[in-house]
Motif scaffolding. Structure first.
Motif, PDB file in Angstrom:
ATOM      1  N   ALA A 168      15.267  -8.100  10.812  1.00 14.67           N
ATOM      2  CA  ALA A 168      15.032  -7.442   9.519  1.00 14.67           C
ATOM      3  C   ALA A 168      13.949  -8.153   8.720  1.00 14.67           C
ATOM      4  N   LEU A 169      13.959  -9.476   8.744  1.00 15.44           N
ATOM      5  CA  LEU A 169      12.933 -10.230   8.012  1.00 15.44           C
ATOM      6  C   LEU A 169      11.553 -10.028   8.627  1.00 15.44           C
ATOM      7  N   ASP A 170      11.502 -10.046   9.966  1.00 17.44           N
ATOM      8  CA  ASP A 170      10.216  -9.901  10.640  1.00 17.44           C
ATOM      9  C   ASP A 170       9.610  -8.513  10.453  1.00 17.44           C
ATOM     10  N   THR A 171      10.446  -7.523  10.237  1.00 19.84           N
ATOM     11  CA  THR A 171       9.918  -6.169  10.060  1.00 19.84           C
ATOM     12  C   THR A 171       9.982  -5.770   8.591  1.00 19.84           C
ATOM     13  N   ASP A 172      11.160  -5.420   8.134  1.00 19.99           N
ATOM     14  CA  ASP A 172      11.294  -4.913   6.767  1.00 19.99           C
ATOM     15  C   ASP A 172      11.005  -5.977   5.708  1.00 19.99           C
ATOM     16  N   GLY A 173      11.332  -7.219   5.989  1.00 21.67           N
ATOM     17  CA  GLY A 173      11.047  -8.281   5.023  1.00 21.67           C
ATOM     18  C   GLY A 173       9.550  -8.419   4.793  1.00 21.67           C
ATOM     19  N   ARG A 174       8.799  -8.463   5.876  1.00 20.12           N
ATOM     20  CA  ARG A 174       7.335  -8.573   5.754  1.00 20.12           C
ATOM     21  C   ARG A 174       6.734  -7.317   5.114  1.00 20.12           C
ATOM     22  N   MET A 175       7.266  -6.158   5.496  1.00 21.89           N
ATOM     23  CA  MET A 175       6.770  -4.913   4.900  1.00 21.89           C
ATOM     24  C   MET A 175       7.093  -4.858   3.416  1.00 21.89           C
ATOM     25  N   LEU A 176       8.283  -5.303   3.042  1.00 26.09           N
ATOM     26  CA  LEU A 176       8.671  -5.333   1.639  1.00 26.09           C
ATOM     27  C   LEU A 176       7.713  -6.211   0.841  1.00 26.09           C
ATOM     28  N   ILE A 177       7.434  -7.389   1.354  1.00 26.28           N
ATOM     29  CA  ILE A 177       6.518  -8.319   0.672  1.00 26.28           C
ATOM     30  C   ILE A 177       5.146  -7.677   0.505  1.00 26.28           C
ATOM     31  N   SER A 178       4.620  -7.146   1.590  1.00 27.94           N
ATOM     32  CA  SER A 178       3.285  -6.544   1.563  1.00 27.94           C
ATOM     33  C   SER A 178       3.226  -5.352   0.606  1.00 27.94           C
ATOM     34  N   LYS A 179       4.215  -4.476   0.711  1.00 25.66           N
ATOM     35  CA  LYS A 179       4.205  -3.270  -0.120  1.00 25.66           C
ATOM     36  C   LYS A 179       4.473  -3.578  -1.582  1.00 25.66           C
ATOM     37  N   LEU A 180       5.322  -4.550  -1.866  1.00 27.59           N
ATOM     38  CA  LEU A 180       5.552  -4.936  -3.268  1.00 27.59           C
ATOM     39  C   LEU A 180       4.268  -5.461  -3.884  1.00 27.59           C
ATOM     40  N   ARG A 181       3.571  -6.300  -3.152  1.00 27.05           N
ATOM     41  CA  ARG A 181       2.300  -6.840  -3.665  1.00 27.05           C
ATOM     42  C   ARG A 181       1.271  -5.741  -3.881  1.00 27.05           C
ATOM     43  N   LYS A 182       1.165  -4.857  -2.914  1.00 27.03           N
ATOM     44  CA  LYS A 182       0.199  -3.764  -3.037  1.00 27.03           C
ATOM     45  C   LYS A 182       0.565  -2.864  -4.206  1.00 27.03           C
ATOM     46  N   HIS A 183       1.838  -2.569  -4.329  1.00 33.19           N
ATOM     47  CA  HIS A 183       2.315  -1.707  -5.417  1.00 33.19           C
ATOM     48  C   HIS A 183       2.009  -2.337  -6.783  1.00 33.19           C
ATOM     49  N   ALA A 184       2.295  -3.618  -6.917  1.00 32.07           N
ATOM     50  CA  ALA A 184       2.021  -4.314  -8.185  1.00 32.07           C
ATOM     51  C   ALA A 184       0.521  -4.300  -8.474  1.00 32.07           C
ATOM     52  N   GLN A 185      -0.302  -4.517  -7.450  1.00 35.24           N
ATOM     53  CA  GLN A 185      -1.751  -4.508  -7.634  1.00 35.24           C
ATOM     54  C   GLN A 185      -2.241  -3.134  -8.083  1.00 35.24           C
ATOM     55  N   GLU A 186      -1.697  -2.086  -7.483  1.00 38.75           N
ATOM     56  CA  GLU A 186      -2.072  -0.726  -7.886  1.00 38.75           C
ATOM     57  C   GLU A 186      -1.719  -0.487  -9.354  1.00 38.75           C
ATOM     58  N   GLU A 187      -0.524  -0.922  -9.748  1.00 37.99           N
ATOM     59  CA  GLU A 187      -0.126  -0.752 -11.149  1.00 37.99           C
ATOM     60  C   GLU A 187      -1.038  -1.547 -12.070  1.00 37.99           C
ATOM     61  N   GLU A 188      -1.370  -2.762 -11.678  1.00 34.67           N
ATOM     62  CA  GLU A 188      -2.274  -3.581 -12.500  1.00 34.67           C
ATOM     63  C   GLU A 188      -3.613  -2.870 -12.699  1.00 34.67           C
ATOM     64  N   GLU A 189      -4.141  -2.300 -11.629  1.00 41.35           N
ATOM     65  CA  GLU A 189      -5.416  -1.584 -11.730  1.00 41.35           C
ATOM     66  C   GLU A 189      -5.300  -0.358 -12.628  1.00 41.35           C
ATOM     67  N   LEU A 190      -4.176   0.335 -12.542  1.00 41.39           N
ATOM     68  CA  LEU A 190      -3.953   1.487 -13.418  1.00 41.39           C
ATOM     69  C   LEU A 190      -3.841   1.045 -14.885  1.00 41.39           C
ATOM     70  N   PHE A 191      -3.139  -0.060 -15.125  1.00 38.75           N
ATOM     71  CA  PHE A 191      -3.027  -0.575 -16.491  1.00 38.75           C
ATOM     72  C   PHE A 191      -4.409  -0.977 -17.010  1.00 38.75           C
ATOM     73  N   ASP A 192      -5.230  -1.566 -16.141  1.00 44.94           N
ATOM     74  CA  ASP A 192      -6.591  -1.950 -16.546  1.00 44.94           C
ATOM     75  C   ASP A 192      -7.392  -0.724 -16.984  1.00 44.94           C
ATOM     76  N   LYS A 193      -7.192   0.391 -16.290  1.00 43.65           N
ATOM     77  CA  LYS A 193      -7.900   1.617 -16.656  1.00 43.65           C
ATOM     78  C   LYS A 193      -7.455   2.125 -18.029  1.00 43.65           C
ATOM     79  N   LEU A 194      -6.199   1.815 -18.385  1.00 44.47           N
ATOM     80  CA  LEU A 194      -5.708   2.202 -19.716  1.00 44.47           C
ATOM     81  C   LEU A 194      -6.229   1.242 -20.778  1.00 44.47           C
ATOM     82  N   ARG A 195      -6.878   0.181 -20.321  1.00 44.39           N
ATOM     83  CA  ARG A 195      -7.413  -0.878 -21.199  1.00 44.39           C
ATOM     84  C   ARG A 195      -6.320  -1.616 -21.960  1.00 44.39           C
ATOM     85  N   VAL A 196      -5.219  -1.816 -21.281  1.00 45.52           N
ATOM     86  CA  VAL A 196      -4.127  -2.551 -21.892  1.00 45.52           C
ATOM     87  C   VAL A 196      -3.947  -3.842 -21.119  1.00 45.52           C
ATOM     88  N   LYS A 197      -4.023  -4.944 -21.791  1.00 44.17           N
ATOM     89  CA  LYS A 197      -3.892  -6.246 -21.136  1.00 44.17           C
ATOM     90  C   LYS A 197      -2.512  -6.735 -21.390  1.00 44.17           C
TER      91      LYS A 197
END
Length: 130
Positions: A101-130
């Motif tokens: 589970a760690l080798d598959t879903d654990g790694r995918m969870l880590i990767s996708k959480l980071r990507k998801h947070a980065q996408e949200e950060e970029e969207l917030f930047d477009k709103l010009r809210v820091k």
């Protein structure tokens, strides 16, 4: 809009815990105490964080703010699936199930959480809210 700085801060907190989980995954032997502690922190941080985000997204919807709410909420559900697989493996107590589970879903969870947070950060930047 006061919630966005809090959400940004929580993204950083979650990433710190993701690094801890990565370290547990990379170890030759599974340190169950560290795994449980790290995963529980991520689980709790993420659940609280997700609740705040969903309230913020509802605010955006009410105000007509252009934000891909449905897409982000879909990703939240996808992340829950990976989290559940790891959670169930830990609960099983089987080192083999946990490792898989760690080798598959654990790694995918880590990767996708980071990507998801980065996408949200970029969207917030477009709103010009820091």
């Amino acid at each position: 809009m006061e919630s966005i700085p809090k959400i940004r801060h929580e993204h950083k907190e979650i990433d710190i815990e993701l690094k801890e989980l990565e370290a547990v995954i990379e170890d030759e032997e599974i340190n169950m105490a560290n795994l449980k502690q790290s995963f529980n922190k991520i689980h709790n941080l993420w659940n609280n964080h997700e609740e705040k985000e969903e309230k913020l997204f509802e605010y955006f919807r009410e105000k007509g703010i252009d934000f891909p709410i449905d897409e982000l909420l879909f990703k939240h559900r996808e992340l829950k699936g990976h989290k559940k697989v790891v959670q169930d493996a830990i609960a099983s107590g089987s080192e083999e199930k946990i490792r898989v589970a760690l080798d598959t879903d654990g790694r995918m969870l880590i990767s996708k959480l980071r990507k998801h947070a980065q996408e949200e950060e970029e969207l917030f930047d477009k709103l010009r809210v820091k």
